[in-house]
Design an enzyme around this catalytic site. Structure first.
Site, PDB file in Angstrom:
ATOM      1  N   ASN A 224       0.874  -1.175   0.000  1.00  0.00           N
ATOM      2  CA  ASN A 224       0.000   0.000   0.000  1.00  0.00           C
ATOM      3  C   ASN A 224       0.911   1.224   0.000  1.00  0.00           C
ATOM      4  OD1 ASN A 224      -1.870   2.030   0.491  1.00  0.00           O
ATOM      5  ND2 ASN A 224      -1.977   1.603   2.686  1.00  0.00           N
TER       6      ASN A 224
ATOM      7  N   GLU B  50     -20.231  21.105   1.082  1.00  0.00           N
ATOM      8  CA  GLU B  50     -20.223  19.717   1.540  1.00  0.00           C
ATOM      9  C   GLU B  50     -21.391  18.936   0.915  1.00  0.00           C
ATOM     10  OE1 GLU B  50     -18.459  17.561   2.685  1.00  0.00           O
ATOM     11  OE2 GLU B  50     -19.770  16.055   3.596  1.00  0.00           O
TER      12      GLU B  50
ATOM     13  N   HIS C  68     -22.573  36.715 -10.850  1.00  0.00           N
ATOM     14  CA  HIS C  68     -21.283  37.086 -11.440  1.00  0.00           C
ATOM     15  C   HIS C  68     -20.821  36.036 -12.444  1.00  0.00           C
ATOM     16  CE1 HIS C  68     -20.997  40.521  -8.806  1.00  0.00           C
ATOM     17  NE2 HIS C  68     -21.372  39.743  -7.809  1.00  0.00           N
TER      18      HIS C  68
ATOM     19  N   LYS D  72     -11.548   5.110   0.500  1.00  0.00           N
ATOM     20  CA  LYS D  72     -11.842   5.801   1.755  1.00  0.00           C
ATOM     21  C   LYS D  72     -10.640   6.560   2.282  1.00  0.00           C
ATOM     22  CE  LYS D  72     -14.331   6.664   5.394  1.00  0.00           C
ATOM     23  NZ  LYS D  72     -15.306   7.749   5.188  1.00  0.00           N
TER      24      LYS D  72
END
Ligand code: M6R
Length: 606
Positions: free
Chosen positions: A99, A479, A502, A601
């Protein structure tokens, strides 16, 4: 990013490895594989795609018998998802899972090619495997050590040598790895959930320690071959916390766990009607030492930091910068001895966040980490740590982690404002009570889920969706937009509502869906005007608001009314509505909610 598991003991290693990988699949799901070492040598099975493909292949070829083994679930960095690029990678002498990223793999490839090695995959990992092979003359420690001296980048390795029965070797640098401790059996894993079914006891492997793991012993050596005495750790998560518990998706389970996660995180830190961080070893005068705060994080955690900026500046009147960690570390930030760097991370392993924190530390700046995973790299390296107690977050889309991160920012903002003399004891107590009340009322959001679900059919076919808000609502809009796009694959953007005219308003035409957050009374007339501008151009508006606000019915097509708490604390409620909204749209579109395409994740590469 990529999950590693290993097992040595008397039980069937293949079963345990596949079980462990199931709980690690959130770290990557491009392919998976296992290697088992027994009397006949090393056998390896790997398959492109989800873990299910590997499980089928194992059934086809026949499950290897007892023995020790290593397994891997991949998030592709170098080389497309394919059987060949899957881990473990092999030579006749050894098998290895990795990893991380080997940055100088081309240089090593050249070195080894000159020695006669050939390569079959496009991966960086294969060069590391063959480098260990090149140095292996019967002494695994020596071969690993020599390879580490040449490798640059980040890695957690699990290694089997064909002539070292029952033994797993493991080492890490800048990628996580733990050693699980059982009764006459032991494990390695990228993360605790992989082994929770079998043991809660583990050692945290530190950088450049080499672990030699057998069924009856775990020896950890430093690079001089001296044994290292490790502290035995115990995970306080139970296996139920890492399983779906009857929910169709981890994401839904985790959304519903928020009232508890918030209570667990906040309540232990309230004493005598005010925030109290003494149990976290934060000195009483901590916040008075700084005149500027820099918050750095990635993705959802960065948006939690954006909410935190508003809270800290408004209440404590201290300037706050918020940076994406991947930008902070390369922009030569201006930091002084009165700066505090706050790093926010659920996993505590995000490579950019870790590097940003290390940069601050290298300049002698005080660092404070807000982290969910105890024992993670960021938690271990920060000067001060505030742990959030959300329990394991498995779904790739972060939900409860965001809520506890902003809850922690409320506590910090209130305490910082008090210490800096911006609020008196009475105001401190009132704000603390409001925070507790808002957390209590998050339970009511769970009852709103049905109403939010019923909106999903109206938006599941949208090709683009906009989120608008002002002030705290703007931070939340970002979010909400991220949540929707990452799991539903619908394009989405968030705008500060005043900014629309804008440029962006040219994108609003008949039927374009717009989610408008309306939870801040002082900004009410402004946001309502902005919504009217959208309506005038045919936008289909969903308003998320407080039940106490009296809005004209002609400004929205749909409305979600949230429980009425003080405006300042509305983000704790509004975000849950946004999470349900994204979740139900993604489910309606048939998306793989817990494992969205191309994502993982824990992002342990830059
Ligand atoms: O583990 P971290 O909080 O450091 O992760 C940071 C981001 O990768 C993470 O928040 C990501 O944006 C989420 N998947 C979004 O839902």
């Amino acid at each position: 990013m990529c999950g590693i598991v290993g097992y040595t003991g008397a039980r069937n290693a293949a079963d345990i490895l596949v079980g462990g990988l199931t709980n690690l699949e959130y770290r990557g799901y491009d392919s998976a594989g296992i290697s088992i070492l027994d009397q006949s040598g090393i056998s390896t099975i790997k398959a492109k795609g989800r873990l299910q493909e590997l499980a089928c292949k194992i059934k086809e070829v026949g499950k290897p018998g007892a023995g020790c083994g290593i397994g891997h679930t991949r998030w592709a960095t170098h080389g497309e998802p394919s059987d060949i690029n899957s881990h473990p990678h092999r030579t006749p002498k050894l098998s290895m899972v990795h990893n991380g990223i080997i940055e100088n793999y081309l240089e090593i490839k050249k070195f080894l090619s000159d020695k006669g090695y050939t390569f079959e995959s496009q991966t960086d990992t294969e060069t590391a495997v063959k480098l260990v092979d090149y140095f292996y003359k019967g002494d695994p420690f020596d071969a690993i050590h020599q390879a580490l001296e040449r490798l640059e980048g980040s890695y957690a390795f699990g290694i089997l040598f064909a002539d070292q029965p029952d033994t797993i070797y493991a080492v890490r640098k800048d990628s996580p790895l733990i050693v699980g401790l059982g009764e006459n059996e032991n494990y390695i894993a990228s993360d605790v959930p992989a082994i929770l079914e079998h043991t809660r006891d583990f050692y945290l492997l530190d950088e450049m320690e080499i672990a030699v793991i057998k069924p009856g012993s775990v020896v950890i050596l430093d690079l001089t071959r001296a044994p290292v005495k490790k502290e035995r750790m115990r995970a306080n998560w139970d296996i139920a916390a890492a399983q779906k518990g009857g929910y169709p998706h981890f994401m839904l389970k985790e959304i519903c766990e928020q009232p508890k996660a918030l209570t667990d995180t906040v309540h232990p830190r309230i004493r005598h009607t005010r925030p109290d961080f003494s149990a976290d070893d934060i000195p009483a005068d901590f916040w008075s030492q700084f005149d500027r705060v820099h918050i750095t994080a990635c993705g959802t955690a960065m948006y939690a930091g954006t909410v935190g900026k508003v809270l800290l500046e408004r209440l404590a009147r201290i300037p706050v910068d918020v940076d994406l960690a991947s930008e902070f570390r390369y922009r030569d930030p201006i930091l002084t001895d009165r700066s505090l760097v706050i790093v926010i991370s659920q996993s505590g392993e995000t490579a950019d966040s870790l590097a940003a924190m290390r940069l601050a530390k290298s300049r002698g700046i005080t660092t404070l980490a807000i982290v969910n995973v105890i024992g993670s790299s960021i938690a271990r390296e920060a000067d001060f740590v505030l742990h959030t107690y959300a329990g394991p977050e498995i779904a790739v889309a972060s939900t409860k982690a965001f809520s506890v991160q902003i809850a922690m920012m409320y506590l910090i903002a209130i305490d910082c404002a008090r210490i800096r003399g911006m609020i008196d004891d009475a105001k401190t107590a009132a704000l603390t009570a409001d925070l507790t009340q808002a957390i209590g009322r998050t339970r009511e959001l769970l009852d709103l889920s049905g109403a939010i679900e019923s909106l999903a059919p109206n938006f599941m076919k949208a090709s683009s969706l906009f989120y608008l808000g002002r002030g705290l609502d703007y931070a939340l809009a970002m979010e909400g937009s991220l949540k929707l796009k990452e799991i539903s694959y619908i394009h989405s953007e968030a705008y500060a509502a005043g900014e629309l005219k804008h440029g962006t308003i040219s994108l609003i035409t008949d039927g374009v869906p717009v989610v408008a957050l309306v939870t801040q009374r002082e900004l009410l007339p402004k946001i309502v005007s902005n919504i009217r501008e959208v309506r005038a151009r045919g936008g289909h508006v969903v308003v998320i608001t407080k039940s106490g606000f009296d809005l004209d019915a002609d400004i929205y097509d749909e409305i979600i009314r949230l429980p009425d708490v003080d405006d300042f604390f509305m983000p704790l409620l509004a975000v849950i509505a946004l999470q349900f909204f994204a979740y139900y749209i993604a489910v309606a579109r048939g998306c793989d909610v817990d494992k969205p395409r191309n994502l993982a994740k824990s992002v342990t590469v830059e």
